[in-house]
Design an enzyme around this catalytic site. Sequence first.
Site, PDB file in Angstrom:
ATOM      1  CB  SER A 134      -0.967  -0.086   1.190  1.00  0.00           C
ATOM      2  OG  SER A 134      -2.072   0.746   0.998  1.00  0.00           O
ATOM      3  CG  HIS A 172      -6.097  -2.013   0.057  1.00  0.00           C
ATOM      4  ND1 HIS A 172      -5.311  -1.705  -1.038  1.00  0.00           N
ATOM      5  CD2 HIS A 172      -5.495  -1.445   1.115  1.00  0.00           C
ATOM      6  CE1 HIS A 172      -4.294  -0.971  -0.647  1.00  0.00           C
ATOM      7  NE2 HIS A 172      -4.371  -0.797   0.653  1.00  0.00           N
ATOM      8  CG  ASP A 223      -7.995  -1.703  -3.406  1.00  0.00           C
ATOM      9  OD1 ASP A 223      -8.710  -1.238  -2.496  1.00  0.00           O
ATOM     10  OD2 ASP A 223      -6.760  -1.649  -3.388  1.00  0.00           O
TER      11      ASP A 223
END
Length: 336
Positions: free
Chosen positions: A133, A304, A251
């Site tokens: 991330s 995610h 996501d």
Amino acid sequence: MRATNELALLGLAATQVLAAPQQQTSLRGSVHAHAPAPHAWDDPESDTPLPLVVWHGLGDNYAAEGLQSVGELAEAAHPGTFVYYVRMDETAAADRTATFWGNVTEQVAKVCADLAAHPILSTAPAVDAVGFSQGGQFLRAYVERCNAPPVRSLVTFGSQHNGIVDYKACGPMDWLCKGAMALLHGNTFSAYVQGRLVPAQYFRDPADLAPYLEASNFLADINNERALKNKTYAANLASLTNFVLYMFADDTTVLPKETAWFEEVNGTETTPLRARDIYTEDWIGLRELDRKGGLKFETTPGDHMQLSEKVLNQTFADYFGPYGKKFGKGETMGEL
Ligand SMILES: *[C@@H]1O[C@H](CO)[C@@H](O)[C@H](O)[C@H]1NC(C)=O
Ligand SMILES: *[C@@H]1O[C@H](CO)[C@@H](O)[C@H](O)[C@H]1NC(C)=O
Ligand SMILES: *[C@@H]1O[C@H](CO)[C@@H](O)[C@H](O)[C@H]1NC(C)=O
Ligand SMILES: *[C@@H]1O[C@H](CO)[C@@H](O)[C@H](O)[C@H]1NC(C)=O
């Protein structure tokens, strides 16, 4: 090895499993036990794997179990891998806080200093790196600004390379996260917020670029979007052997998810990287890297940071390992 669902804990709004200080020490101790002797890489026949640098995501910390289990997988894939977990503080709680609060310019500078001074990392001819991330774009900044020791393969999972227009989902009780998100939607481009709130420093709305170009403390600089381009950034990024960009197919946390591939989404239209100025004018070396076959666009199913062990294993097998490892041209994204 730990189960897949634990790997899903990496990243935003994760339920944190903070290891007790005692445990942290022993975890790090066990990694150090595998540290290669200095200059182990000098021998061209050496199969000593390059060290691996791991930068965790928002809401996570360097000592978290889910993150450590990724390091253990890397170690299992290439025995002898020295794994270094980037941290802003030796205390896990303070390290987590720094994923929300801080000046990213200073955070990247600290990592540059820490890596350059590290007794093992600084003696390696290169390192491999994986960023989860926001840790992905921060590692990219490390490459662009410092790159000493130099990175060979940089792999980013669900990173916000072209910024975000929103973040969804803080845990219901995660007040640190909620406070940060409230501020993100307030005065995003004030000097106060840009100097302190981490996600604000990669907030970028294609429909309203002027305040971003004026005030972004991090992303506009690292993407060389301003008139004055830093040639070092482009040269350093183009010097990677592999830059692997993973997007999570489903996501719903990072908006837009296509930012993981440097795509621009303006609400109605998605512009692929290769059609954007940042690529065609090669502001940061991506075009040169692509020409060499080093730019890889990958998708993995799930929301995610729902990372499977299988994908991690494959990534480690393909891109990490000994210094002398040979890399094929690989596929580049044919279907863009
Ligand atoms: C470009 O970036 C390098 C590396 O961070 C830095 O040393 C240099 O001062 C920068 N140049 C400009 C013109 O900002
Ligand atoms: C972030 O830190 C750098 C280095 O200390 C400083 O030059 C810059 O002004 C800071 N940014 C903001 C928005 O405060
Ligand atoms: C998105 O980009 C297209 C093409 O540049 C433009 O026609 C459209 O108005 C843009 N939409 C928004 C919401 O900005
Ligand atoms: C990943 O690799 C480790 C050892 O390197 C192995 O134990 C594990 O079963 C692998 N997982 C999957 C899903 O292939």
